[in-house]
Design a protein around this motif. Structure first.
Motif, PDB file in Angstrom:
ATOM      1  N   TYR A 107      41.255 -71.302 -67.605  1.00 55.18           N
ATOM      2  CA  TYR A 107      42.497 -72.003 -67.666  1.00 55.18           C
ATOM      3  C   TYR A 107      43.605 -71.353 -66.479  1.00 55.18           C
ATOM      4  O   TYR A 107      44.389 -72.099 -66.043  1.00 55.18           O
ATOM      5  N   ARG A 108      43.142 -70.199 -66.091  1.00 55.28           N
ATOM      6  CA  ARG A 108      44.075 -69.477 -64.971  1.00 55.28           C
ATOM      7  C   ARG A 108      43.508 -70.135 -63.691  1.00 55.28           C
ATOM      8  O   ARG A 108      44.540 -70.483 -63.023  1.00 55.28           O
ATOM      9  N   ARG A 109      42.370 -70.720 -63.567  1.00 60.21           N
ATOM     10  CA  ARG A 109      41.999 -71.391 -62.280  1.00 60.21           C
ATOM     11  C   ARG A 109      42.672 -72.958 -62.304  1.00 60.21           C
ATOM     12  O   ARG A 109      43.016 -73.308 -61.307  1.00 60.21           O
ATOM     13  N   ALA A 110      42.723 -73.294 -63.612  1.00 59.24           N
ATOM     14  CA  ALA A 110      43.386 -74.758 -63.522  1.00 59.24           C
ATOM     15  C   ALA A 110      44.885 -74.532 -63.422  1.00 59.24           C
ATOM     16  O   ALA A 110      45.551 -75.378 -62.676  1.00 59.24           O
ATOM     17  N   TYR A 111      45.550 -73.521 -63.574  1.00 56.67           N
ATOM     18  CA  TYR A 111      46.881 -73.350 -63.329  1.00 56.67           C
ATOM     19  C   TYR A 111      46.900 -73.281 -61.869  1.00 56.67           C
ATOM     20  O   TYR A 111      48.115 -73.519 -61.418  1.00 56.67           O
ATOM     21  N   GLU A 112      46.355 -72.294 -61.186  1.00 57.52           N
ATOM     22  CA  GLU A 112      46.227 -71.895 -59.686  1.00 57.52           C
ATOM     23  C   GLU A 112      46.134 -73.327 -59.020  1.00 57.52           C
ATOM     24  O   GLU A 112      46.782 -73.495 -57.762  1.00 57.52           O
ATOM     25  N   GLU A 113      45.444 -74.238 -59.553  1.00 55.71           N
ATOM     26  CA  GLU A 113      45.548 -75.652 -58.590  1.00 55.71           C
ATOM     27  C   GLU A 113      46.536 -76.317 -58.935  1.00 55.71           C
ATOM     28  O   GLU A 113      46.937 -76.972 -58.080  1.00 55.71           O
ATOM     29  N   PHE A 114      47.021 -76.241 -60.235  1.00 51.73           N
ATOM     30  CA  PHE A 114      48.202 -76.950 -60.530  1.00 51.73           C
ATOM     31  C   PHE A 114      49.345 -76.460 -59.484  1.00 51.73           C
ATOM     32  O   PHE A 114      50.266 -77.310 -59.247  1.00 51.73           O
ATOM     33  N   LYS A 115      49.456 -75.122 -59.384  1.00 56.80           N
ATOM     34  CA  LYS A 115      50.589 -74.589 -58.366  1.00 56.80           C
ATOM     35  C   LYS A 115      50.341 -75.285 -57.016  1.00 56.80           C
ATOM     36  O   LYS A 115      51.429 -75.410 -56.608  1.00 56.80           O
ATOM     37  N   LYS A 116      49.125 -75.215 -56.662  1.00 57.30           N
ATOM     38  CA  LYS A 116      48.933 -75.614 -55.035  1.00 57.30           C
ATOM     39  C   LYS A 116      49.253 -77.069 -55.056  1.00 57.30           C
ATOM     40  O   LYS A 116      50.372 -77.744 -54.050  1.00 57.30           O
ATOM     41  N   GLU A 117      49.079 -77.978 -56.101  1.00 61.30           N
ATOM     42  CA  GLU A 117      49.468 -79.515 -56.175  1.00 61.30           C
ATOM     43  C   GLU A 117      51.097 -79.644 -56.209  1.00 61.30           C
ATOM     44  O   GLU A 117      51.621 -80.504 -55.483  1.00 61.30           O
ATOM     45  N   MET A 118      51.704 -78.942 -57.028  1.00 65.72           N
ATOM     46  CA  MET A 118      53.193 -78.943 -57.184  1.00 65.72           C
ATOM     47  C   MET A 118      53.851 -78.365 -56.100  1.00 65.72           C
ATOM     48  O   MET A 118      54.892 -78.956 -55.448  1.00 65.72           O
ATOM     49  N   TRP A 166      55.701 -72.752 -61.882  1.00 68.14           N
ATOM     50  CA  TRP A 166      55.115 -73.886 -62.512  1.00 68.14           C
ATOM     51  C   TRP A 166      54.306 -73.912 -63.516  1.00 68.14           C
ATOM     52  O   TRP A 166      53.645 -74.374 -64.297  1.00 68.14           O
ATOM     53  N   LEU A 167      54.568 -72.597 -64.425  1.00 68.00           N
ATOM     54  CA  LEU A 167      53.877 -72.300 -65.559  1.00 68.00           C
ATOM     55  C   LEU A 167      54.202 -73.051 -66.675  1.00 68.00           C
ATOM     56  O   LEU A 167      53.357 -73.703 -67.368  1.00 68.00           O
ATOM     57  N   LYS A 168      55.652 -73.294 -66.705  1.00 66.18           N
ATOM     58  CA  LYS A 168      56.158 -74.103 -68.040  1.00 66.18           C
ATOM     59  C   LYS A 168      55.264 -75.659 -67.853  1.00 66.18           C
ATOM     60  O   LYS A 168      54.956 -76.154 -68.805  1.00 66.18           O
ATOM     61  N   GLU A 169      55.640 -76.067 -66.663  1.00 70.29           N
ATOM     62  CA  GLU A 169      55.283 -77.315 -66.292  1.00 70.29           C
ATOM     63  C   GLU A 169      53.580 -77.506 -66.836  1.00 70.29           C
ATOM     64  O   GLU A 169      53.311 -78.646 -67.305  1.00 70.29           O
ATOM     65  N   PHE A 170      52.924 -76.529 -66.164  1.00 69.97           N
ATOM     66  CA  PHE A 170      51.448 -76.641 -66.322  1.00 69.97           C
ATOM     67  C   PHE A 170      51.234 -76.678 -67.939  1.00 69.97           C
ATOM     68  O   PHE A 170      50.403 -77.534 -68.337  1.00 69.97           O
ATOM     69  N   MET A 171      51.931 -75.695 -68.699  1.00 73.38           N
ATOM     70  CA  MET A 171      51.475 -75.739 -70.011  1.00 73.38           C
ATOM     71  C   MET A 171      51.957 -76.777 -70.924  1.00 73.38           C
ATOM     72  O   MET A 171      51.116 -77.172 -71.945  1.00 73.38           O
ATOM     73  N   ILE A 172      52.674 -77.497 -70.380  1.00 68.95           N
ATOM     74  CA  ILE A 172      53.550 -78.708 -71.113  1.00 68.95           C
ATOM     75  C   ILE A 172      52.390 -79.800 -70.874  1.00 68.95           C
ATOM     76  O   ILE A 172      51.961 -80.573 -71.833  1.00 68.95           O
ATOM     77  N   LYS A 173      51.822 -79.832 -69.607  1.00 71.47           N
ATOM     78  CA  LYS A 173      50.659 -80.833 -69.449  1.00 71.47           C
ATOM     79  C   LYS A 173      49.607 -80.441 -69.975  1.00 71.47           C
ATOM     80  O   LYS A 173      48.554 -81.320 -70.256  1.00 71.47           O
ATOM     81  N   ASN A 174      49.302 -79.070 -69.839  1.00 74.90           N
ATOM     82  CA  ASN A 174      48.005 -78.664 -70.224  1.00 74.90           C
ATOM     83  C   ASN A 174      47.957 -77.641 -71.433  1.00 74.90           C
ATOM     84  O   ASN A 174      47.643 -76.411 -71.073  1.00 74.90           O
ATOM     85  N   PRO A 175      48.270 -77.955 -72.654  1.00 70.24           N
ATOM     86  CA  PRO A 175      48.565 -77.043 -73.751  1.00 70.24           C
ATOM     87  C   PRO A 175      47.191 -76.112 -73.658  1.00 70.24           C
ATOM     88  O   PRO A 175      46.311 -76.891 -73.719  1.00 70.24           O
ATOM     89  N   PRO A 176      47.132 -74.948 -73.976  1.00 67.59           N
ATOM     90  CA  PRO A 176      45.992 -74.245 -74.232  1.00 67.59           C
ATOM     91  C   PRO A 176      45.423 -74.474 -75.494  1.00 67.59           C
ATOM     92  O   PRO A 176      45.771 -74.532 -76.610  1.00 67.59           O
ATOM     93  N   ASP A 177      43.893 -74.583 -75.260  1.00 71.56           N
ATOM     94  CA  ASP A 177      43.172 -75.059 -76.562  1.00 71.56           C
ATOM     95  C   ASP A 177      42.384 -73.843 -76.974  1.00 71.56           C
ATOM     96  O   ASP A 177      41.313 -73.881 -77.791  1.00 71.56           O
ATOM     97  N   PHE A 178      42.665 -72.546 -76.660  1.00 73.25           N
ATOM     98  CA  PHE A 178      42.125 -71.372 -77.180  1.00 73.25           C
ATOM     99  C   PHE A 178      43.203 -70.185 -77.187  1.00 73.25           C
ATOM    100  O   PHE A 178      44.411 -70.358 -76.905  1.00 73.25           O
TER     101      PHE A 178
END
Length: 357
Positions: free
Chosen positions: A338-349, A196-208
């Motif tokens: 950002y990593r924590r947000a990605y981990e939460e996104f994985k759980k949701e997906m 789900w990393l690609k899907e996460f980054m499309i929805k949440n582009p890194p701002d750093f």
């Protein structure tokens, strides 16, 4: 505190707070002496014979061995020291500035145990400066590298085909292949290997900024400089194939011979976890408090998220080394978030996928 029982041929010690239950290590004059205590393990036996042959090859007059204070490094050090009958090997430790106090104490113990002195080398650029200048690490070295390349080309995190994107970003081929899963069906260098990393980054582009340069300037470039300046013939590192990841594909065997330049040797390349245990039991290898007290599975730069257990490691740092905990949270704050947000996104997906079944 140090205690020696001189009444015994093999001395037992207490050094640096370690209560050693094994005889002091002894260099061997021949390979036959060394393998007397070898366990019934073909991998270890083959490895020791090869290590003896390479380290004592007259071709190599100056040898450098990189030590980290981790469990793999401990076994490699024991092998190299026992094989080095002519004391040709220098040992270097890279002080990244984010080392556990338990690691530093363990290094002192190792110096006493083997009667050696580590060359301590600091980073070319301190990790805080590297992270500010180039970016913070995220998930893994490979992932950080590809994201950095995309950011450098002002990538907009588009969900388009490779053919469309390569026209828009013509000088970013390799990173686009990663993004579009074009590296080969089972290649680890595809973004789909991080669920789900690609899907996460499309929805949440890194701002750093994201980068793997902290390792480059803290270790890689430092090692390259030392090897060249001191004209070493052989470079020894503690890489194991069974660790997987980039290390599994970066090397095909334990030795690289170069007609021009420095040869590279990885003494424990073929060791499995069980091989490590067998060697430790046979030769009395003791690991640092990071393992025996903190309960860590791995060591390295404190707080680095290149690993699946980084949150547990942070909990350990908070408990045992609070000053270090404060430092790493300042340095890696954005990448942690950002990593924590990605981990939460994985759980949701994952939950959504499971509900479809």
């Amino acid at each position: 505190m140090r205690y020696e029982n001189n009444a015994m041929e093999n001395k037992f010690k207490i050094v640096g707070g370690y209560n050693l239950q094994y005889p002091s290590p002894k260099k061997s004059n021949t390979i036959e002496e060394y393998i007397e205590d070898c366990p019934k393990n073909k991998t270890i036996l083959d490895n020791l014979i090869r290590a003896w042959s390479i380290i004592n090859n007259p071709k190599y007059e100056k040898i450098l061995c990189s030590i980290s204070g981790g469990s793999d490094s401990d076994i490699m050090l024991d092998i190299v020291w026992r094989c080095d009958k002519d004391n040709k090997v220098d040992y270097v430790w890279f002080d990244t500035g984010l080392e556990y106090q338990a690691t530093k104490e363990h290094l002192k113990y190792l110096e006493e145990k083997y009667n050696i002195k580590f060359i301590s080398e600091k980073a070319i650029k301190p990790i805080p400066i590297t992270c500010k200048e180039y970016g913070e690490p995220f998930i893994s070295k490979n992932v950080s590298e590809f994201i950095q390349r995309l950011q450098r080309h002002n990538f907009q995190w588009e969900d388009e085909s490779y053919d469309v994107l390569i026209k828009k970003y013509p000088n970013c081929q390799s990173a686009l292949e990663w993004w579009c899963n074009k590296k080969g069906e089972n290649s680890q260098f595809n973004i789909k290997n991080k669920r789900w990393l690609k899907e996460f980054m499309i929805k949440n582009p890194p701002d750093f900024k994201i980068s793997n340069k902290c390792c480059t300037y803290a270790k890689k470039k430092v090692a390259t400089r030392i090897l060249k300046e001191n004209k070493y013939d052989l470079n020894i590192v503690g890489v194991r194939r069974s660790e997987g990841g980039a290390r599994k594909t970066a090397y095909k065997n334990c030795f690289d011979e170069n007609e021009v330049g420095i040869d590279n040797y990885r003494p424990i390349f073929w060791y499995t976890n069980q091989d490590k245990i067998d060697y430790e039991n046979a030769y009395g290898v003791i690991h640092s408090g990071c393992y025996t007290k903190y309960g860590l599975q791995r060591t390295g730069c404190s707080g680095c998220q290149y690993g699946i257990y980084f949150e547990q490691e942070l909990d350990v740092v908070k408990q045992y080394e609070p000053k270090l905990y404060k430092a790493v949270n300042n340095i890696f704050r954005k990448s942690y978030e950002y990593r924590r947000a990605y981990e939460e996104f994985k759980k949701e997906m994952d939950s959504k996928e499971n509900n479809k079944m």
